[in-house]
Design a protein around this motif. Structure first.
Motif, PDB file in Angstrom:
ATOM      1  N   ILE A   1       0.866  -1.178   0.000  1.00 17.72           N
ATOM      2  CA  ILE A   1       0.000   0.000   0.000  1.00 17.72           C
ATOM      3  C   ILE A   1       0.906   1.233   0.000  1.00 17.72           C
ATOM      4  O   ILE A   1       1.771   1.386   0.864  1.00 17.72           O
ATOM      5  CB  ILE A   1      -0.929   0.011   1.232  1.00 17.72           C
ATOM      6  CG1 ILE A   1      -1.850  -1.212   1.200  1.00 17.72           C
ATOM      7  CG2 ILE A   1      -1.749   1.298   1.270  1.00 17.72           C
ATOM      8  CD1 ILE A   1      -2.720  -1.364   2.429  1.00 17.72           C
ATOM      9  N   ILE A   2       0.733   2.084  -0.986  1.00 18.77           N
ATOM     10  CA  ILE A   2       1.603   3.247  -1.143  1.00 18.77           C
ATOM     11  C   ILE A   2       1.317   4.268  -0.040  1.00 18.77           C
ATOM     12  O   ILE A   2       0.173   4.681   0.157  1.00 18.77           O
ATOM     13  CB  ILE A   2       1.409   3.872  -2.529  1.00 18.77           C
ATOM     14  CG1 ILE A   2       1.744   2.836  -3.617  1.00 18.77           C
ATOM     15  CG2 ILE A   2       2.291   5.110  -2.699  1.00 18.77           C
ATOM     16  CD1 ILE A   2       1.431   3.296  -5.014  1.00 18.77           C
ATOM     17  N   GLN A   3       2.369   4.641   0.685  1.00 11.59           N
ATOM     18  CA  GLN A   3       2.253   5.566   1.799  1.00 11.59           C
ATOM     19  C   GLN A   3       2.709   6.972   1.389  1.00 11.59           C
ATOM     20  O   GLN A   3       3.424   7.141   0.398  1.00 11.59           O
ATOM     21  CB  GLN A   3       3.115   5.085   2.973  1.00 11.59           C
ATOM     22  CG  GLN A   3       2.858   3.656   3.393  1.00 11.59           C
ATOM     23  CD  GLN A   3       1.521   3.471   4.079  1.00 11.59           C
ATOM     24  OE1 GLN A   3       0.972   4.408   4.658  1.00 11.59           O
ATOM     25  NE2 GLN A   3       0.988   2.258   4.018  1.00 11.59           N
ATOM     26  N   LYS A   4       2.323   7.952   2.194  1.00 12.81           N
ATOM     27  CA  LYS A   4       2.750   9.326   1.928  1.00 12.81           C
ATOM     28  C   LYS A   4       4.273   9.437   1.940  1.00 12.81           C
ATOM     29  O   LYS A   4       4.859  10.184   1.149  1.00 12.81           O
ATOM     30  CB  LYS A   4       2.143  10.277   2.960  1.00 12.81           C
ATOM     31  CG  LYS A   4       2.452  11.757   2.694  1.00 12.81           C
ATOM     32  CD  LYS A   4       1.809  12.645   3.736  1.00 12.81           C
ATOM     33  CE  LYS A   4       2.068  14.108   3.413  1.00 12.81           C
ATOM     34  NZ  LYS A   4       3.496  14.450   3.332  1.00 12.81           N
TER      35      LYS A   4
ATOM     36  N   ASP B   1       6.314   7.414   0.859  1.00 11.09           N
ATOM     37  CA  ASP B   1       6.869   6.930  -0.404  1.00 11.09           C
ATOM     38  C   ASP B   1       6.881   8.024  -1.465  1.00 11.09           C
ATOM     39  O   ASP B   1       7.606   7.925  -2.454  1.00 11.09           O
ATOM     40  CB  ASP B   1       6.059   5.747  -0.939  1.00 11.09           C
ATOM     41  CG  ASP B   1       6.069   4.556  -0.004  1.00 11.09           C
ATOM     42  OD1 ASP B   1       7.162   4.214   0.489  1.00 11.09           O
ATOM     43  OD2 ASP B   1       4.998   3.965   0.224  1.00 11.09           O
ATOM     44  N   LEU B   2       6.066   9.058  -1.251  1.00 12.23           N
ATOM     45  CA  LEU B   2       5.896  10.091  -2.266  1.00 12.23           C
ATOM     46  C   LEU B   2       6.831  11.273  -2.077  1.00 12.23           C
ATOM     47  O   LEU B   2       7.091  12.014  -3.017  1.00 12.23           O
ATOM     48  CB  LEU B   2       4.448  10.587  -2.272  1.00 12.23           C
ATOM     49  CG  LEU B   2       3.381   9.487  -2.408  1.00 12.23           C
ATOM     50  CD1 LEU B   2       1.986  10.091  -2.330  1.00 12.23           C
ATOM     51  CD2 LEU B   2       3.567   8.707  -3.698  1.00 12.23           C
TER      52      LEU B   2
ATOM     53  N   ARG C   1      -4.353  -2.195  -9.615  1.00  8.99           N
ATOM     54  CA  ARG C   1      -3.136  -1.755  -8.933  1.00  8.99           C
ATOM     55  C   ARG C   1      -1.996  -1.698  -9.938  1.00  8.99           C
ATOM     56  O   ARG C   1      -2.096  -2.219 -11.051  1.00  8.99           O
ATOM     57  CB  ARG C   1      -2.765  -2.706  -7.791  1.00  8.99           C
ATOM     58  CG  ARG C   1      -2.458  -4.135  -8.228  1.00  8.99           C
ATOM     59  CD  ARG C   1      -1.813  -4.938  -7.092  1.00  8.99           C
ATOM     60  NE  ARG C   1      -2.695  -5.157  -5.994  1.00  8.99           N
ATOM     61  CZ  ARG C   1      -3.109  -6.343  -5.570  1.00  8.99           C
ATOM     62  NH1 ARG C   1      -2.700  -7.442  -6.193  1.00  8.99           N
ATOM     63  NH2 ARG C   1      -3.894  -6.458  -4.544  1.00  8.99           N
TER      64      ARG C   1
ATOM     65  N   LEU D   1       6.465   3.990  -7.487  1.00 11.79           N
ATOM     66  CA  LEU D   1       5.421   4.248  -6.489  1.00 11.79           C
ATOM     67  C   LEU D   1       4.791   5.614  -6.728  1.00 11.79           C
ATOM     68  O   LEU D   1       3.555   5.767  -6.656  1.00 11.79           O
ATOM     69  CB  LEU D   1       6.006   4.173  -5.084  1.00 11.79           C
ATOM     70  CG  LEU D   1       6.549   2.811  -4.635  1.00 11.79           C
ATOM     71  CD1 LEU D   1       7.184   2.923  -3.248  1.00 11.79           C
ATOM     72  CD2 LEU D   1       5.472   1.744  -4.646  1.00 11.79           C
ATOM     73  N   GLN D   2       5.608   6.600  -7.016  1.00 12.64           N
ATOM     74  CA  GLN D   2       5.092   7.943  -7.278  1.00 12.64           C
ATOM     75  C   GLN D   2       4.241   7.979  -8.546  1.00 12.64           C
ATOM     76  O   GLN D   2       3.186   8.613  -8.585  1.00 12.64           O
ATOM     77  CB  GLN D   2       6.266   8.912  -7.374  1.00 12.64           C
ATOM     78  CG  GLN D   2       7.011   9.107  -6.062  1.00 12.64           C
ATOM     79  CD  GLN D   2       8.374   9.744  -6.240  1.00 12.64           C
ATOM     80  OE1 GLN D   2       8.733  10.180  -7.334  1.00 12.64           O
ATOM     81  NE2 GLN D   2       9.175   9.787  -5.173  1.00 12.64           N
TER      82      GLN D   2
ATOM     83  N   HIS E   1       0.870   6.158  -7.947  1.00  7.96           N
ATOM     84  CA  HIS E   1      -0.007   6.999  -7.127  1.00  7.96           C
ATOM     85  C   HIS E   1      -0.571   8.149  -7.956  1.00  7.96           C
ATOM     86  O   HIS E   1      -1.756   8.499  -7.831  1.00  7.96           O
ATOM     87  CB  HIS E   1       0.772   7.538  -5.929  1.00  7.96           C
ATOM     88  CG  HIS E   1      -0.065   8.339  -4.973  1.00  7.96           C
ATOM     89  ND1 HIS E   1      -0.220   9.705  -5.080  1.00  7.96           N
ATOM     90  CD2 HIS E   1      -0.816   7.952  -3.907  1.00  7.96           C
ATOM     91  CE1 HIS E   1      -1.009  10.133  -4.122  1.00  7.96           C
ATOM     92  NE2 HIS E   1      -1.383   9.091  -3.384  1.00  7.96           N
TER      93      HIS E   1
ATOM     94  N   ALA F   1      -3.568   3.008  -5.379  1.00  6.52           N
ATOM     95  CA  ALA F   1      -2.994   3.041  -4.036  1.00  6.52           C
ATOM     96  C   ALA F   1      -2.150   1.819  -3.704  1.00  6.52           C
ATOM     97  O   ALA F   1      -1.552   1.754  -2.634  1.00  6.52           O
ATOM     98  CB  ALA F   1      -4.114   3.168  -2.994  1.00  6.52           C
ATOM     99  N   GLN F   2      -2.095   0.846  -4.597  1.00  5.61           N
ATOM    100  CA  GLN F   2      -1.353  -0.375  -4.314  1.00  5.61           C
ATOM    101  C   GLN F   2      -0.471  -0.748  -5.494  1.00  5.61           C
ATOM    102  O   GLN F   2      -0.737  -0.382  -6.641  1.00  5.61           O
ATOM    103  CB  GLN F   2      -2.307  -1.547  -4.026  1.00  5.61           C
ATOM    104  CG  GLN F   2      -3.091  -1.422  -2.739  1.00  5.61           C
ATOM    105  CD  GLN F   2      -3.888  -2.689  -2.452  1.00  5.61           C
ATOM    106  OE1 GLN F   2      -4.017  -3.582  -3.293  1.00  5.61           O
ATOM    107  NE2 GLN F   2      -4.425  -2.772  -1.259  1.00  5.61           N
TER     108      GLN F   2
END
Length: 244
Positions: free
Chosen positions: A67-70, A72-73, A165, A191-192, A195, A200-201
């Motif tokens: 699950i992409i987290q903040k 990661d961005l 995803r 990931l960026q 997103h 989100a995944q």
């Protein structure tokens, strides 16, 4: 029952099938009769079922999801002036140097592949499969991110959207450059991008025996969601299991 695989059959030049073991091994006599028409069968399923049938495992595939987290961005971009990331138009005209370096990376991305680990696959199956896979990635216009130092291509990663995803297909860093953070930079870029596309995944698969990859994905926040044991069954060989 055994599923005929026309793509693998055409690629390798002999008859290939797949036996998926989901819940139990049943109708073994019928399976044995059907198997006699194949030269190679991929037996896939839960470890207990594959071992119960007497097949010798080649590999264990591990499926991962993150699950992409903040975090990661907005992760810091270390060594920004040393490694440049960019999207590569893989289906376009490439220089001879890029073609050679990409081919080397494509093949190295599958160094733990069961098609390379199986000593009885000696008809260039591994090279054929990964070369064709790369051609498919280009034809279907998957996204390709590359990492360069100067003009030298040091790593790459490909991804697409699959079942709601992002999904990574091929991922490799040149052996001499591993451990320097290039893989992390490439993954963070994906990931960026995923997103930004509204997902989100992200998912991917690797081989359990590949300790470097297993540790990398774990440290990057991926969670293992499924393990599949895979055996290569050759019904015509004398040492093939007498399943019952």
């Amino acid at each position: 029952m055994i599923q005929f695989l026309p793509f693998d059959t055409a690629l390798f030049g002999y008859r290939v099938g797949k036996l998926q073991l989901d819940k139990a091994i049943a109708k073994m006599e019928a399976i044995k009769d059907q198997a006699s028409t194949f030269d190679l069968i991929y037996v896939m399923g839960k470890p207990g079922l594959v071992k119960m049938g007497g097949w010798s495992p080649i590999s264990t595939r591990v499926d991962w999801v993150k699950i992409i987290q903040k975090t990661d961005l907005d992760s810091p971009d270390e060594n920004q002036d040393i490694i440049q990331l960019s999207e590569q138009e893989a289906s376009g005209a490439l220089s001879l140097t890029d073609q050679e370096q990409l081919r080397e990376l494509v093949l190295s991305s599958g160094q733990w592949s069961r098609f390379r680990q199986d000593p009885l696959l000696a008809n260039q199956e591994y090279e054929k499969l990964y070369s064709t896979w790369w051609e498919t990635i280009k034809a279907q216009k998957h996204r390709v991110i590359v990492g360069r130092k100067g003009g030298d291509l040091l790593g790459f990663i490909t991804f697409r959207l699959l079942r709601g995803r992002g999904y990574v297909d091929l991922f490799a860093v040149r052996g001499s450059e591993q451990g320097k953070g290039i893989g992390r930079k490439l993954m963070n870029r994906v990931l960026q991008e995923v997103h930004a596309l509204g997902f989100a995944q992200i998912g991917l698969s690797t081989q359990k025996a590949n300790n470097r990859a297993m540790n990398f994905y774990k440290s990057a926040g991926f969670q293992p969601v499924k393990e599949t044991l895979i055996a290569h069954w050759r019904p015509g060989l004398k040492n093939s299991p007498d399943i019952h």
